[in-house]
Design an enzyme around this catalytic site. Structure first.
Site, mmCIF file in Angstrom:
data_model
loop_
_atom_site.group_PDB
_atom_site.id
_atom_site.type_symbol
_atom_site.label_atom_id
_atom_site.label_comp_id
_atom_site.label_asym_id
_atom_site.label_seq_id
_atom_site.Cartn_x
_atom_site.Cartn_y
_atom_site.Cartn_z
ATOM 1 N N ARG A 53 13.569 5.224 11.786
ATOM 2 C CA ARG A 53 12.695 6.045 11.403
ATOM 3 C C ARG A 53 12.109 5.632 12.205
ATOM 4 O O ARG A 53 12.426 5.290 13.689
ATOM 5 C CB ARG A 53 11.108 5.982 10.079
ATOM 6 C CG ARG A 53 12.198 6.079 9.079
ATOM 7 C CD ARG A 53 12.161 5.766 7.909
ATOM 8 N NE ARG A 53 10.704 7.067 8.005
ATOM 9 C CZ ARG A 53 9.623 6.407 7.082
ATOM 10 N NH1 ARG A 53 9.787 5.561 6.245
ATOM 11 N NH2 ARG A 53 8.818 6.860 6.966
ATOM 12 N N HIS A 79 13.109 -2.154 1.282
ATOM 13 C CA HIS A 79 12.535 -1.049 2.173
ATOM 14 C C HIS A 79 13.533 0.056 1.203
ATOM 15 O O HIS A 79 14.486 -0.394 1.533
ATOM 16 C CB HIS A 79 12.591 -0.562 3.354
ATOM 17 C CG HIS A 79 11.203 -2.250 4.101
ATOM 18 N ND1 HIS A 79 10.358 -2.362 4.490
ATOM 19 C CD2 HIS A 79 12.067 -3.412 4.146
ATOM 20 C CE1 HIS A 79 9.425 -3.227 4.318
ATOM 21 N NE2 HIS A 79 10.814 -3.810 4.826
ATOM 22 N N GLU A 97 13.637 -8.804 0.784
ATOM 23 C CA GLU A 97 12.376 -7.658 0.887
ATOM 24 C C GLU A 97 13.588 -6.708 0.889
ATOM 25 O O GLU A 97 14.561 -6.160 1.054
ATOM 26 C CB GLU A 97 12.088 -8.100 2.495
ATOM 27 C CG GLU A 97 11.801 -7.636 3.301
ATOM 28 C CD GLU A 97 11.215 -7.755 5.326
ATOM 29 O OE1 GLU A 97 12.051 -8.191 5.613
ATOM 30 O OE2 GLU A 97 10.885 -6.380 5.901
ATOM 31 N N ALA A 99 3.238 -0.831 4.251
ATOM 32 C CA ALA A 99 3.153 -1.288 6.307
ATOM 33 C C ALA A 99 2.421 -2.113 6.501
ATOM 34 O O ALA A 99 2.755 -2.621 8.016
ATOM 35 C CB ALA A 99 1.874 -0.201 6.207
ATOM 36 N N PRO A 146 0.671 -1.418 0.259
ATOM 37 C CA PRO A 146 -0.306 0.327 0.462
ATOM 38 C C PRO A 146 1.116 1.390 -0.206
ATOM 39 O O PRO A 146 2.190 1.563 0.881
ATOM 40 C CB PRO A 146 -0.877 -0.272 1.298
ATOM 41 C CG PRO A 146 -0.261 -0.945 2.476
ATOM 42 C CD PRO A 146 0.760 -2.391 0.970
ATOM 43 N N ASN A 147 0.467 1.995 -0.574
ATOM 44 C CA ASN A 147 0.965 3.884 -0.503
ATOM 45 C C ASN A 147 2.253 3.958 -2.102
ATOM 46 O O ASN A 147 2.259 4.506 -1.796
ATOM 47 C CB ASN A 147 1.011 4.191 0.507
ATOM 48 C CG ASN A 147 -0.298 4.488 1.628
ATOM 49 O OD1 ASN A 147 -0.732 5.409 1.119
ATOM 50 N ND2 ASN A 147 0.008 3.793 2.696
ATOM 51 N N ASN A 203 7.868 -5.000 -1.222
ATOM 52 C CA ASN A 203 8.300 -4.516 -0.702
ATOM 53 C C ASN A 203 6.946 -4.247 -0.004
ATOM 54 O O ASN A 203 5.807 -3.621 -0.803
ATOM 55 C CB ASN A 203 8.436 -3.762 -1.329
ATOM 56 C CG ASN A 203 8.673 -1.559 -0.279
ATOM 57 O OD1 ASN A 203 7.707 -1.924 1.093
ATOM 58 N ND2 ASN A 203 8.761 -0.778 -0.151
ATOM 59 N N TYR A 223 11.230 8.877 0.385
ATOM 60 C CA TYR A 223 11.347 8.136 -0.265
ATOM 61 C C TYR A 223 11.305 8.416 -1.724
ATOM 62 O O TYR A 223 11.738 7.918 -3.040
ATOM 63 C CB TYR A 223 9.784 7.273 -0.372
ATOM 64 C CG TYR A 223 8.187 6.651 0.359
ATOM 65 C CD1 TYR A 223 9.274 5.953 1.242
ATOM 66 C CD2 TYR A 223 8.114 6.905 1.564
ATOM 67 C CE1 TYR A 223 8.706 5.014 2.106
ATOM 68 C CE2 TYR A 223 7.793 7.130 2.434
ATOM 69 C CZ TYR A 223 8.229 5.806 2.766
ATOM 70 O OH TYR A 223 7.397 5.092 4.442
ATOM 71 N N ARG A 235 4.283 11.495 -2.785
ATOM 72 C CA ARG A 235 4.356 10.638 -1.417
ATOM 73 C C ARG A 235 5.437 11.265 -0.499
ATOM 74 O O ARG A 235 6.746 10.523 -0.480
ATOM 75 C CB ARG A 235 4.094 9.801 -0.801
ATOM 76 C CG ARG A 235 3.646 8.416 0.250
ATOM 77 C CD ARG A 235 4.138 7.076 0.365
ATOM 78 N NE ARG A 235 4.179 6.383 1.366
ATOM 79 C CZ ARG A 235 4.545 5.539 2.176
ATOM 80 N NH1 ARG A 235 5.086 4.529 1.116
ATOM 81 N NH2 ARG A 235 4.508 4.573 3.008
#
Ligand code: DQA
Length: 142
Positions: free
Chosen positions: A106, A99, A97, A76, A9-10, A73, A22, A17
């Site tokens: 963060r 990110h 994985e 969330a 998502p997103n 990725n 990002y 964003r």
């Protein structure tokens, strides 16, 4: 050989964003970069994005059934989705994985990934180039 790059998502909002976190690369740019890198490495790369957990789970089942390597990725979902993790556990090929941001620098809730323990490896904080590095690593495993 096929590789699935799956974004949660997103991530369709990349480019607009929170660009300080990002970057300015859009999702369409990311697709282009991954497909081009894949071509160089001899992979048929397909990039998909969804905000629907069930759809992501189905895609992971598809990868599991056909032994397709996955670059994920989970966005969330990374931090809480046992459904996505359980689907990842069924994978029969490698799982990287990725990110874009360094989740460890963060908020605390981003520090834990429910996926990492079952991933072949994890790339965090190297921007969208992390996806390309993941594809390069997969090419070494061919
Ligand atoms: C992310 C980090 C996650 O914490 C966040 O929810 C995302 C993107 C990253 O690529 O840095 O959506 O996975």
């Amino acid at each position: 050989m096929k590789v699935l790059v799956l974004n949660g998502p997103n991530l369709d909002r990349l480019g607009t964003r929170e660009p300080l976190i990002y970057g300015s690369t859009t999702h369409a740019d990311l697709v282009e970069m991954c497909v081009a890198e894949g071509k160089e490495l001899g992979f048929d790369v397909e990039v998909r994005q969804t905000a629907y957990e069930g759809e992501m789970v189905k895609w992971l089942h598809e990868a599991a059934d056909a032994s397709i390597p996955v670059v994920l990725n989970g966005a969330a979902w990374t931090h809480y989705s046992i459904a996505v993790r359980d689907a990842c556990s069924q994978l029969t090929g490698p799982l990287v994985e990725v990110h874009i941001s360094n989740i460890h620098q963060r908020e605390e809730f981003r520090h834990h990934s429910v996926i990492s323990a079952i991933a072949s490896g994890v790339i965090v904080g190297l921007g969208v180039e992390g996806y390309l590095l993941a594809l390069r690593w997969l090419s070494l495993k061919k």
